[in-house]
Enzyme design. Structure first.
Site, PDB file in Angstrom:
ATOM      1  N   HIS A 149       0.822  -1.219   0.000  1.00 41.56           N
ATOM      2  CA  HIS A 149       0.000   0.000   0.000  1.00 41.56           C
ATOM      3  C   HIS A 149       0.851   1.262   0.000  1.00 41.56           C
ATOM      4  O   HIS A 149       0.363   2.345  -0.319  1.00 41.56           O
ATOM      5  CB  HIS A 149      -0.975   0.001   1.179  1.00 41.56           C
ATOM      6  CG  HIS A 149      -0.344   0.284   2.519  1.00 41.56           C
ATOM      7  ND1 HIS A 149      -0.074  -0.711   3.434  1.00 41.56           N
ATOM      8  CD2 HIS A 149       0.067   1.440   3.099  1.00 41.56           C
ATOM      9  CE1 HIS A 149       0.454  -0.179   4.514  1.00 41.56           C
ATOM     10  NE2 HIS A 149       0.560   1.118   4.336  1.00 41.56           N
ATOM     11  N   ASP A 187      -0.274  -7.522   1.390  1.00 41.82           N
ATOM     12  CA  ASP A 187       0.205  -6.150   1.513  1.00 41.82           C
ATOM     13  C   ASP A 187       1.728  -6.097   1.593  1.00 41.82           C
ATOM     14  O   ASP A 187       2.306  -5.307   2.337  1.00 41.82           O
ATOM     15  CB  ASP A 187      -0.408  -5.457   2.735  1.00 41.82           C
ATOM     16  CG  ASP A 187      -0.265  -3.936   2.669  1.00 41.82           C
ATOM     17  OD1 ASP A 187       0.093  -3.424   1.588  1.00 41.82           O
ATOM     18  OD2 ASP A 187      -0.498  -3.270   3.693  1.00 41.82           O
ATOM     19  N   SER A 265       5.074   1.569   8.420  1.00 40.72           N
ATOM     20  CA  SER A 265       4.685   0.533   7.464  1.00 40.72           C
ATOM     21  C   SER A 265       5.859   0.069   6.628  1.00 40.72           C
ATOM     22  O   SER A 265       6.597   0.875   6.068  1.00 40.72           O
ATOM     23  CB  SER A 265       3.598   1.054   6.520  1.00 40.72           C
ATOM     24  OG  SER A 265       2.332   0.697   6.981  1.00 40.72           O
TER      25      SER A 265
END
Length: 419
Positions: A149, A187, A265
């Site tokens: 993402h 992801d 992330s």
């Protein structure tokens, strides 16, 4: 009815040095992508949420929002009273001991391989800010693990790169990265940079060896703050997407209480041996101690598929599956006196019409007791057995009402990863 937990899930996505915020919506999930200057965040009593309007559709698992941070503190403890302690302030400890230098030593082993990723955000060709995140070099040739993402346009539900990826190492060097491949289901993405000299690389560990309560460390670049380290314990080793109220296909996560925020992330979750055991991807918005990482064991298999085929071909049967235990069996027998007399197996509450399982003859209320020649008791055993079975016939033995045993042959198809 939407799960309250789902509404609060936050991808600890790249933070931003701009002031742009978009609101994305689909039929299942409300998504907020926020960005705010670090200075404003530090000055505010609560983190602001600056929202504009920009409609798009994201996978149901991708939910973003604002985050909060709480510092963590640690005590020097030992896992066993009989274990050797630190001697003479040397900072050296036995294997399995947690001492004053354990966390810093493990972080130092991986730290040089942790990178900051920066991707320009634009609308109609106009740059309005940057998305910031983390990654880890896992090979001296410049192969980097990060989040899909962060570097891919998930609005299109296709593997389309957001554009140029600027990769900054902790020694200050900067490279232009190329997105090699990405998988939205997990992801996880792979980015590649080229360097004339070998780069520092982190060692991959094993997530299967983790136990709840074990110490772990999160590294990354939250809010563009490089060389940030937080630590905590593994809260749950097999948290599922179903537990979190996330739609789509089943996924498993490591749940930890490490503090992660926007920009974490793609950063590594490591053990005290300095090995990567997961990749941090999301947290619960406005909650402390609820962070989630993708287990490294599933990522290793993913990388093998991506390197070999450029994508991951996941098998699909078209079954809803449920683990059985004594209480579930007792409840099912209360509802249907004809429910088979079983103690172990995997329950089939639903069969998708037109699916491979439907064509093979599966029926609702079947109990799978053998799959591909082996007895099964848990859904994850079936998932594991299916990994390399796309297009290959698999024999399954199910038990039906009255104890009737039926042998079925099903041919898994490639799953639609956009759902």
């Amino acid at each position: 009815m939407r799960s309250p937990l789902l509404r609060r899930l936050l991808l600890a996505a790249g933070g931003s040095v701009g002031v742009y915020c978009s609101s994305y919506n689909d039929t299942d999930t409300s998504i907020l992508v926020s960005s705010s200057p670090l200075r404003e965040l530090l000055m505010a009593d609560t983190w602001p949420l600056l929202c504009g309007s920009h409609a798009a559709h994201l996978p149901s698992y991708a939910t973003m929002g604002s985050a909060s941070f709480s510092p963590l503190s640690f005590s020097a403890i030992s896992s066993s009273d009989e274990s050797p302690k630190e001697v003479g302030g040397s900072g050296k400890y036995c294997s399995g001991c947690l001492g004053r230098s354990s966390i810093s030593s493990a972080a130092a082993m991986v730290g040089p391989a942790v990178v900051n990723l920066s991707i320009a955000q634009s609308i109609n060709g106009i740059v309005i800010g940057k998305s910031m995140g983390s990654g880890t070099i896992i090979d001296p040739d410049g192969t980097i693990l990060t989040c899909a993402h962060l570097v891919m346009d998930i609005r299109s539900k296709e593997t389309i790169s957001k554009g140029k990826v600027e990769v900054t190492l902790q020694d200050g060097r900067s490279f232009e990265g190329t997105v090699i491949s990405a998988d939205f289901h997990t992801d996880i993405a792979v980015v590649k940079i080229n360097s004339p000299t070998p780069l520092p690389a982190a060692k991959l560990g094993s997530s299967r060896k983790l136990q709840s309560g074990e110490w772990v460390i999160a590294l990354g670049c939250p809010l563009t703050l490089q060389r940030t380290i937080t630590a905590g314990i593994v809260s749950c080793v097999d948290r599922t997407s179903r537990d979190l109220g996330l739609g789509g296909k089943e996924r498993e996560y490591l749940q930890t209480d490490c503090a992660i925020n926007e920009g974490n992330s793609g950063g590594p979750l490591i053990n005290l041996d300095g090995e990567i055991v997961g990749i941090n991807i999301m947290k619960i918005a406005n909650a402390d101690g609820l962070s989630f990482a993708v287990p490294i064991d599933s990522i290793v298999k993913l990388i093998e598929h991506l390197r070999k085929n450029g994508r991951v071909a996941r098998p699909w049967l078209g079954l809803k599956l449920l683990d059985l235990n004594d209480r579930v069996v007792a409840q099912l027998k209360e509802r249907d006196i004809l429910f088979p007399d079983v103690r172990k197996g995997v329950f089939v509450p639903m069969v998708y019409p037109g699916s491979p399982a439907d064509r093979a003859g599966f029926l609702p209320n079947d109990v799978i007791i053998r799959f591909d020649g082996k007895p099964v008791e848990q859904v994850k055993e079936i998932v594991e057995a299916l990994r390399e079975k796309v297009g290959m016939p698999v024999k399954v033995i199910v038990q039906r009402a009255g104890g009737k045993l039926v042998t079925l042959t099903v041919v898994p198809e490639v799953a639609n990863t956009a759902t």
